[in-house]
Write a protein that holds these residues in place. Structure first.
Motif, PDB file in Angstrom:
ATOM      1  N   THR A 170       0.819  -1.225   0.000  1.00 11.00           N
ATOM      2  CA  THR A 170       0.000   0.000   0.000  1.00 11.00           C
ATOM      3  C   THR A 170       0.849   1.270   0.000  1.00 11.00           C
ATOM      4  O   THR A 170       0.326   2.352  -0.246  1.00 11.00           O
ATOM      5  N   SER A 171       2.143   1.190   0.290  1.00 13.16           N
ATOM      6  CA  SER A 171       3.039   2.354   0.450  1.00 13.16           C
ATOM      7  C   SER A 171       2.504   3.325   1.472  1.00 13.16           C
ATOM      8  O   SER A 171       2.727   4.532   1.341  1.00 13.16           O
ATOM      9  N   SER A 172       1.811   2.856   2.466  1.00 18.74           N
ATOM     10  CA  SER A 172       1.251   3.789   3.440  1.00 18.74           C
ATOM     11  C   SER A 172       1.256   3.186   4.845  1.00 18.74           C
ATOM     12  O   SER A 172       0.617   2.154   5.088  1.00 18.74           O
ATOM     13  N   SER A 173       1.976   3.856   5.750  1.00 18.42           N
ATOM     14  CA  SER A 173       1.983   3.377   7.145  1.00 18.42           C
ATOM     15  C   SER A 173       0.578   3.478   7.733  1.00 18.42           C
ATOM     16  O   SER A 173       0.189   2.662   8.566  1.00 18.42           O
ATOM     17  N   ASN A 174      -0.161   4.510   7.316  1.00 15.04           N
ATOM     18  CA  ASN A 174      -1.524   4.663   7.845  1.00 15.04           C
ATOM     19  C   ASN A 174      -2.420   3.525   7.382  1.00 15.04           C
ATOM     20  O   ASN A 174      -3.173   2.953   8.174  1.00 15.04           O
ATOM     21  N   GLY A 192      12.312   5.214   7.914  1.00 14.11           N
ATOM     22  CA  GLY A 192      12.716   4.954   6.532  1.00 14.11           C
ATOM     23  C   GLY A 192      12.664   6.228   5.710  1.00 14.11           C
ATOM     24  O   GLY A 192      13.520   6.467   4.844  1.00 14.11           O
ATOM     25  N   THR A 193      11.694   7.078   5.990  1.00 14.58           N
ATOM     26  CA  THR A 193      11.541   8.321   5.239  1.00 14.58           C
ATOM     27  C   THR A 193      12.712   9.271   5.534  1.00 14.58           C
ATOM     28  O   THR A 193      13.253   9.897   4.625  1.00 14.58           O
ATOM     29  N   ALA A 194      13.113   9.340   6.815  1.00  9.59           N
ATOM     30  CA  ALA A 194      14.235  10.218   7.174  1.00  9.59           C
ATOM     31  C   ALA A 194      15.509   9.759   6.465  1.00  9.59           C
ATOM     32  O   ALA A 194      16.274  10.565   5.932  1.00  9.59           O
ATOM     33  N   ALA A 200       6.027  14.481   7.835  1.00  8.64           N
ATOM     34  CA  ALA A 200       5.397  13.805   6.687  1.00  8.64           C
ATOM     35  C   ALA A 200       4.279  12.891   7.171  1.00  8.64           C
ATOM     36  O   ALA A 200       4.392  12.287   8.238  1.00  8.64           O
ATOM     37  N   ALA A 201       3.220  12.805   6.372  1.00  7.55           N
ATOM     38  CA  ALA A 201       2.124  11.919   6.766  1.00  7.55           C
ATOM     39  C   ALA A 201       2.478  10.485   6.356  1.00  7.55           C
ATOM     40  O   ALA A 201       3.352  10.278   5.514  1.00  7.55           O
ATOM     41  N   GLY A 202       1.793   9.521   6.961  1.00  2.00           N
ATOM     42  CA  GLY A 202       2.055   8.113   6.608  1.00  2.00           C
ATOM     43  C   GLY A 202       1.266   7.698   5.381  1.00  2.00           C
ATOM     44  O   GLY A 202       0.524   6.719   5.416  1.00  2.00           O
ATOM     45  N   ILE A 203       1.411   8.459   4.312  1.00  2.81           N
ATOM     46  CA  ILE A 203       0.668   8.163   3.076  1.00  2.81           C
ATOM     47  C   ILE A 203       1.646   8.048   1.904  1.00  2.81           C
ATOM     48  O   ILE A 203       2.784   8.493   2.014  1.00  2.81           O
ATOM     49  N   PRO A 204       1.215   7.485   0.766  1.00  3.26           N
ATOM     50  CA  PRO A 204       2.154   7.286  -0.338  1.00  3.26           C
ATOM     51  C   PRO A 204       2.817   8.588  -0.788  1.00  3.26           C
ATOM     52  O   PRO A 204       2.161   9.623  -0.934  1.00  3.26           O
ATOM     53  N   GLU A 205       4.128   8.495  -1.000  1.00  7.73           N
ATOM     54  CA  GLU A 205       4.950   9.585  -1.544  1.00  7.73           C
ATOM     55  C   GLU A 205       4.964  10.867  -0.720  1.00  7.73           C
ATOM     56  O   GLU A 205       5.353  11.921  -1.218  1.00  7.73           O
ATOM     57  N   ALA A 206       4.565  10.780   0.546  1.00  7.26           N
ATOM     58  CA  ALA A 206       4.600  11.980   1.392  1.00  7.26           C
ATOM     59  C   ALA A 206       6.037  12.440   1.581  1.00  7.26           C
ATOM     60  O   ALA A 206       6.325  13.636   1.612  1.00  7.26           O
ATOM     61  N   GLY A 207       6.954  11.486   1.691  1.00  7.45           N
ATOM     62  CA  GLY A 207       8.356  11.808   1.922  1.00  7.45           C
ATOM     63  C   GLY A 207       8.959  12.565   0.747  1.00  7.45           C
ATOM     64  O   GLY A 207       9.828  13.421   0.927  1.00  7.45           O
ATOM     65  N   LEU A 208       8.484  12.263  -0.445  1.00  5.70           N
ATOM     66  CA  LEU A 208       8.994  12.938  -1.643  1.00  5.70           C
ATOM     67  C   LEU A 208       8.637  14.424  -1.577  1.00  5.70           C
ATOM     68  O   LEU A 208       9.415  15.284  -1.971  1.00  5.70           O
ATOM     69  N   LEU A 266      10.738   2.768  -4.186  1.00  7.82           N
ATOM     70  CA  LEU A 266      11.464   3.087  -2.939  1.00  7.82           C
ATOM     71  C   LEU A 266      10.487   3.434  -1.814  1.00  7.82           C
ATOM     72  O   LEU A 266      10.746   3.172  -0.641  1.00  7.82           O
ATOM     73  N   ASP A 267       9.349   4.028  -2.196  1.00  8.02           N
ATOM     74  CA  ASP A 267       8.334   4.357  -1.199  1.00  8.02           C
ATOM     75  C   ASP A 267       7.866   3.088  -0.482  1.00  8.02           C
ATOM     76  O   ASP A 267       7.704   3.050   0.737  1.00  8.02           O
ATOM     77  N   ARG A 268       7.683   2.021  -1.272  1.00 11.07           N
ATOM     78  CA  ARG A 268       7.242   0.757  -0.664  1.00 11.07           C
ATOM     79  C   ARG A 268       8.288   0.248   0.332  1.00 11.07           C
ATOM     80  O   ARG A 268       7.955  -0.223   1.422  1.00 11.07           O
ATOM     81  N   CYS A 269       9.565   0.355  -0.079  1.00  7.03           N
ATOM     82  CA  CYS A 269      10.627  -0.167   0.799  1.00  7.03           C
ATOM     83  C   CYS A 269      10.721   0.674   2.075  1.00  7.03           C
ATOM     84  O   CYS A 269      10.827   0.139   3.174  1.00  7.03           O
ATOM     85  N   ARG A 270      10.665   2.015   1.936  1.00  7.97           N
ATOM     86  CA  ARG A 270      10.820   2.816   3.163  1.00  7.97           C
ATOM     87  C   ARG A 270       9.589   2.691   4.057  1.00  7.97           C
ATOM     88  O   ARG A 270       9.677   2.791   5.277  1.00  7.97           O
ATOM     89  N   THR A 271       8.411   2.458   3.449  1.00  4.27           N
ATOM     90  CA  THR A 271       7.210   2.282   4.276  1.00  4.27           C
ATOM     91  C   THR A 271       7.338   1.008   5.126  1.00  4.27           C
ATOM     92  O   THR A 271       6.925   0.973   6.289  1.00  4.27           O
ATOM     93  N   MET A 272       7.955  -0.038   4.533  1.00  4.00           N
ATOM     94  CA  MET A 272       8.180  -1.263   5.328  1.00  4.00           C
ATOM     95  C   MET A 272       9.069  -0.947   6.529  1.00  4.00           C
ATOM     96  O   MET A 272       8.805  -1.391   7.648  1.00  4.00           O
ATOM     97  N   THR A 273      10.136  -0.162   6.287  1.00  8.21           N
ATOM     98  CA  THR A 273      11.023   0.202   7.402  1.00  8.21           C
ATOM     99  C   THR A 273      10.254   1.024   8.435  1.00  8.21           C
ATOM    100  O   THR A 273      10.426   0.842   9.645  1.00  8.21           O
ATOM    101  N   ASN A 274       9.385   1.929   7.953  1.00  8.38           N
ATOM    102  CA  ASN A 274       8.609   2.754   8.892  1.00  8.38           C
ATOM    103  C   ASN A 274       7.744   1.883   9.805  1.00  8.38           C
ATOM    104  O   ASN A 274       7.697   2.086  11.026  1.00  8.38           O
ATOM    105  N   VAL A 275       7.068   0.899   9.200  1.00  9.69           N
ATOM    106  CA  VAL A 275       6.165   0.048   9.988  1.00  9.69           C
ATOM    107  C   VAL A 275       6.973  -0.846  10.936  1.00  9.69           C
ATOM    108  O   VAL A 275       6.617  -1.047  12.102  1.00  9.69           O
TER     109      VAL A 275
HETATM  110  N1  ASP Z   1       4.784   6.274   2.296  1.00  9.64           N
HETATM  111  C1  ASP Z   1       5.477   6.477   3.533  1.00  9.64           C
HETATM  112  C2  ASP Z   1       4.643   5.940   4.680  1.00  9.64           C
HETATM  113  O1  ASP Z   1       3.450   5.907   4.602  1.00  9.64           O
HETATM  114  C3  ASP Z   1       5.785   7.934   3.767  1.00  9.64           C
HETATM  115  C4  ASP Z   1       6.795   8.384   2.737  1.00  9.64           C
HETATM  116  O2  ASP Z   1       6.397   8.782   1.638  1.00  9.64           O
HETATM  117  O3  ASP Z   1       7.999   8.314   2.999  1.00  9.64           O
HETATM  118  O4  ASP Z   1       5.186   5.535   5.671  1.00  9.64           O
END
Ligand code: ASP
Length: 412
Positions: free
Chosen positions: A269-273, A308-310, A347-355, A382-391
């Motif tokens: 989902t690329s989203s922590s939320n 992951g986003t940082a 950044a919000a936990g949504i797709p591509e927020a980090g970008l 990369l968003d998918r990968c960093r979201t996994m790290t975030n979760v």
């Molecule tokens: N997609 C990431 C998340 O939901 C946030 C980001 O874009 O880095 O955790």
């Protein structure tokens, strides 16, 4: 969830990730038609986010009993989040300086995102983030899936209710009942999650034009992608596990295996939320972490603890400077470290927020925000990968903070 049921779900999930990638990669047109089922899955997860956030935080605070515990846990949680996010940014910064993936690279810009929104003054961007913490209208925040203002409201509501005595008890009981029902709904949804996950991946690869179109993009930016993924792996498999082992002494492998449904939801989902409902399920019912801690730490973590986003923001900012041939001095590197840490919190936990929040980092060191267009083509992966790290970082945070809370209650 029974062990065998959990194992089956894991096998189905991996199989569906594999099939989804092959299908979308080789048959992009058919993959695109599966995107519809994937979208249904994301919508179902998103449907649960607001109820999960509100009921979990309100129940979490009332379960803490004494508001003094909330203060203690709150300070510990925020300190832990800031320190580990800073560590992630540091890992990213060290690797990108060491490997220098952008030196001498000639890249084409893709103007896929609108840069107008990004071209606001830095102080305005920071002011907007702070203002967005307080909802003007609760229902607007809910209908736009704005999680952070709802967390602020739920924290205020929960702590007031837990001090209000018997008059608040029926409301708190109702919240507990609602949370139980919502968790059962998520449990049911998880049974069909492998289908949703596979379709999402097939659809996304289909939209990227399949392997034929996407692999050359990947190849072009391979050294940058390698640096980001290496950094995420170092943080996720070395730094966080060391903290986990030191604090909890539990089996990391078992903990990781139990988190797999949440990690695959994060990847797809690329989203922590969106992954939050599944993260809660895995932490509470599979890893058996305490409700008190999960109810508070996980919703907050999904919104502000984006390790992951940082890491990704610090790698990307330096990479963009390298491609433009800009030399960054020590003071600028410190500014990147600080702004990457802070903007990931914003950044919000949504797709591509980090970008999007990366513009804060770029502006802080006078790099052109347009630099983002160099990396946008591969951001979805990369968003998918960093979201996994975030979760993963949120789950580890819950385990570590649970341990410190237990130690506190034993001492008290
Ligand atoms: N997609 C990431 C998340 O939901 C946030 C980001 O874009 O880095 O955790």
């Amino acid at each position: 969830m029974k062990i065998r049921e959990g194992q089956k779900l894991l096998v189905y999930t991996f199989a569906s990730i594999f099939i989804g990638i092959l299908f979308g990669g080789y048959f992009p047109e058919w993959g695109k038609s599966l995107a519809f089922i994937g979208d249904l899955f994301i919508r179902a997860l998103m449907m649960m986010v607001i109820p999960v956030v509100i009921t979990s935080i309100v129940c979490g605070i009332s379960a803490l009993g004494d508001v003094r515990y909330l203060g203690g846990l709150g300070i510990k949680t925020l300190t832990y989040f800031i320190v580990t996010t800073g560590m992630a940014a540091m890992v990213g910064l060290s690797l990108v300086l060491l490997l220098a993936p952008g030196d001498g690279l000639m890249l084409e810009a893709h103007s896929v995102i609108s840069l107008e929104k990004l071209n606001r003054p830095l102080t305005q961007i920071i002011k907007d983030i702070i203002l967005s913490l307080v909802p003007q209208n609760l229902f607007y925040a809910m209908s736009h899936n704005e999680v952070l203002p709802l967390i602020v409201f739920a924290l205020f509501f929960g702590s007031t209710a837990s001090m209000a005595g018997s008059i608040a008890q029926p409301v708190l009981q109702l919240m507990k009942g609602l949370q139980g029902i919502i968790m059962s709904m998520i449990h049911t949804m998880m049974k069909v999650s492998p289908i949703g996950i596979g379709c999402l991946l097939a659809g996304r690869l289909g939209n990227a034009g399949g392997f034929d179109k996407f692999l050359p993009e990947l190849w072009h930016l391979s050294s940058y992608i390698f640096t980001v993924i290496l950094g995420l792996s170092v943080h996720g498999f070395i730094v966080l596990p060391i903290l986990f082992k030191l604090a909890t002494r539990k089996s990391l492998f078992k903990f990781l295996k139990n988190m797999m449904p949440a990690l695959s939801a994060a990847f797809s989902t690329s989203s922590s939320n969106a992954a939050l409902p599944v993260t809660m399920q895995c932490c509470l019912f599979k890893n058996k972490l305490s409700k008190k801690v999960c109810n508070f730490v996980l919703p907050l973590g999904a919104t502000i603890n984006l390790n992951g986003t940082a890491l990704y923001e610090s790698v990307s900012a330096v990479f963009i400077a390298q491609v433009y041939g800009v030399h960054l001095d020590a003071a600028q590197l410190i500014v990147i470290f600080l702004t990457a840490t802070l903007s990931s919190i914003g950044a919000a936990g949504i797709p591509e927020a980090g970008l999007v929040t990366m513009v804060i980092v770029l502006k802080a060191v006078q790099l052109p925000p347009e630099g983002i267009s160099l990396i946008v083509a591969v951001d979805w992966i990369l968003d998918r990968c960093r979201t996994m790290t975030n979760v993963w970082a949120d789950a580890i945070a819950a385990a570590i903070l649970e341990k410190t809370l237990k130690d506190d209650t034993q001492e008290a």
